[in-house]
Design a protein around this motif. Structure first.
Motif, PDB file in Angstrom:
ATOM      1  N   GLU A  11       0.868  -1.178   0.000  1.00 52.91           N
ATOM      2  CA  GLU A  11       0.000   0.000   0.000  1.00 52.91           C
ATOM      3  C   GLU A  11       0.901   1.223   0.000  1.00 52.91           C
ATOM      4  N   CYS A  16      -2.870   3.436  -1.828  1.00 54.89           N
ATOM      5  CA  CYS A  16      -3.290   2.629  -2.972  1.00 54.89           C
ATOM      6  C   CYS A  16      -2.891   1.178  -2.712  1.00 54.89           C
ATOM      7  N   ILE A  18      -1.570  -2.059  -4.218  1.00 54.40           N
ATOM      8  CA  ILE A  18      -0.824  -2.372  -5.433  1.00 54.40           C
ATOM      9  C   ILE A  18      -0.407  -3.833  -5.398  1.00 54.40           C
ATOM     10  N   VAL A  25       3.730  -4.796 -12.224  1.00 54.34           N
ATOM     11  CA  VAL A  25       2.567  -4.233 -11.546  1.00 54.34           C
ATOM     12  C   VAL A  25       1.321  -4.685 -12.296  1.00 54.34           C
ATOM     13  N   ASP A  27      -1.967  -4.652 -10.742  1.00 57.42           N
ATOM     14  CA  ASP A  27      -3.202  -4.004 -10.293  1.00 57.42           C
ATOM     15  C   ASP A  27      -2.862  -2.824  -9.390  1.00 57.42           C
ATOM     16  N   VAL A  28      -3.571  -1.722  -9.575  1.00 56.82           N
ATOM     17  CA  VAL A  28      -3.417  -0.529  -8.745  1.00 56.82           C
ATOM     18  C   VAL A  28      -4.797  -0.071  -8.316  1.00 56.82           C
ATOM     19  N   LYS A  51      -4.048   6.298 -10.983  1.00 60.23           N
ATOM     20  CA  LYS A  51      -3.527   4.944 -11.149  1.00 60.23           C
ATOM     21  C   LYS A  51      -2.305   4.896 -12.060  1.00 60.23           C
ATOM     22  N   LYS A  55       1.333   3.661 -10.766  1.00 55.76           N
ATOM     23  CA  LYS A  55       1.927   2.511 -11.463  1.00 55.76           C
ATOM     24  C   LYS A  55       3.331   2.861 -11.961  1.00 55.76           C
ATOM     25  N   ILE A  58       5.829   2.922  -9.003  1.00 54.81           N
ATOM     26  CA  ILE A  58       6.197   1.585  -8.533  1.00 54.81           C
ATOM     27  C   ILE A  58       7.089   0.891  -9.552  1.00 54.81           C
TER      28      ILE A  58
END
Length: 286
Positions: A11, A16, A18, A25, A27-28, A51, A55, A58
């Motif tokens: 998170e 978020c 993640i 990655v 899913d966000v 998002k 993304k 990350i």
């Protein structure tokens, strides 16, 4: 080491959710905030936590530091923020005010660190870790740096077990990062001398915030309105005014003031009623 699905859940950036699988990655979730002064200062800045921006941030961490992959870097000597949890705890070790820190790392789970560079290398790059899997290479790097991983088979996240192991190993000035208020309360009851640092607090309700502050020595504020209220009432020192960190106990105050004393940075010191909040806050506070 048992075979597990290569999936991590963290998170970050306004909490978020993640999901990272096999270094990608996948899913966000939605952020709880629309802006944050801290995320705008990231190495890969996030001006608005939509998002796509989250993304990209990350993915940058994965590429740059190997986050949530077997290539995860665990050593760092640079400070990323002045009064973040990893920076304060790293300083506590270097100053001899702490002798062990229990924290969590992707690819390893809960571990015990006794060197400042290991604490900073892990904590300075770590967001709220919800679930992870073990990587032999990451665990090996941690152990080579003097760290002790609590569960090399499953990379369990268990701060209570981590602090128990630290005391078993003979450490006496043990700090632990805790994100769950109930766990902080339990640790405080079982280990009254533990040094508890409350982290990852966005979204706590009033009762949870009060429970965490009551149990903690230090607490970060993230984007939490309830922590600002609860910690502001009890804190002895506040560091920062945008996303402040609060020293709740005399021991925490001593570490923070010693960090300031050894720094060459300019500092303003004044007595006032806390919390002191600037216009540059996460928006909204939740």
């Amino acid at each position: 080491m048992t075979e597990q699905k290569d999936e991590h859940i963290i998170e970050a950036v306004g909490r978020c959710r993640i999901v990272i699988q096999n270094g990608e990655v996948v899913d966000v979730g939605d952020a709880k905030i629309s802006s944050c002064p801290l995320t705008r200062k990231f190495a890969h800045p996030v001006s608005t936590p939509d998002k796509e921006s989250v993304k990209a941030n990350i993915e940058y961490r994965i590429k740059k530091w190997g986050m949530c992959t077997p290539h995860r870097e665990v050593i760092e000597t640079r400070e990323f923020v002045g009064f973040g949890a990893s920076e304060i705890l790293s300083f506590g070790l270097s100053a001899g005010m702490l002798d062990a820190v229990v924290l969590a790392c992707d690819g390893a789970g809960t571990l015990i660190a006794t060197t400042p560079a290991l604490v900073q290398g892990i904590g300075g790059r770590m967001s709220g870790l919800v679930r992870t899997v073990p990587y032999e290479d990451v665990i090996r790097r941690i152990e080579e740096a003097g760290g002790v991983v609590i569960d090399t088979e499953s990379a369990t996240l268990d701060q209570s077990a981590g602090i128990a192991r630290a005391y078993e190993l003979g450490y006496s000035k043990v700090a632990v990062t805790v994100a769950v208020p109930e766990e902080a309360k339990t640790i405080r009851h079982q280990y009254p001398d533990a040094f508890i640092f409350g982290v990852h607090v966005t979204g706590l309700d009033h009762d949870e915030a009060r429970m965490l502050v009551d149990a903690s020595d230090f607490v970060t504020s993230c984007a939490s309105a309830t922590i600002r209220e609860a910690a502001g009432e009890m804190a002895l020192v506040q560091a920062g005014v945008g996303v402040p960190t609060f020293a709740i106990t005399p021991t925490a105050k001593d570490i923070l003031l010693e960090k300031i004393r050894r720094s060459n940075a300019q500092v303003l010191i004044r007595t006032t009623k806390l919390p002191v909040i600037s216009e540059e806050q996460p928006d909204p506070l939740v």
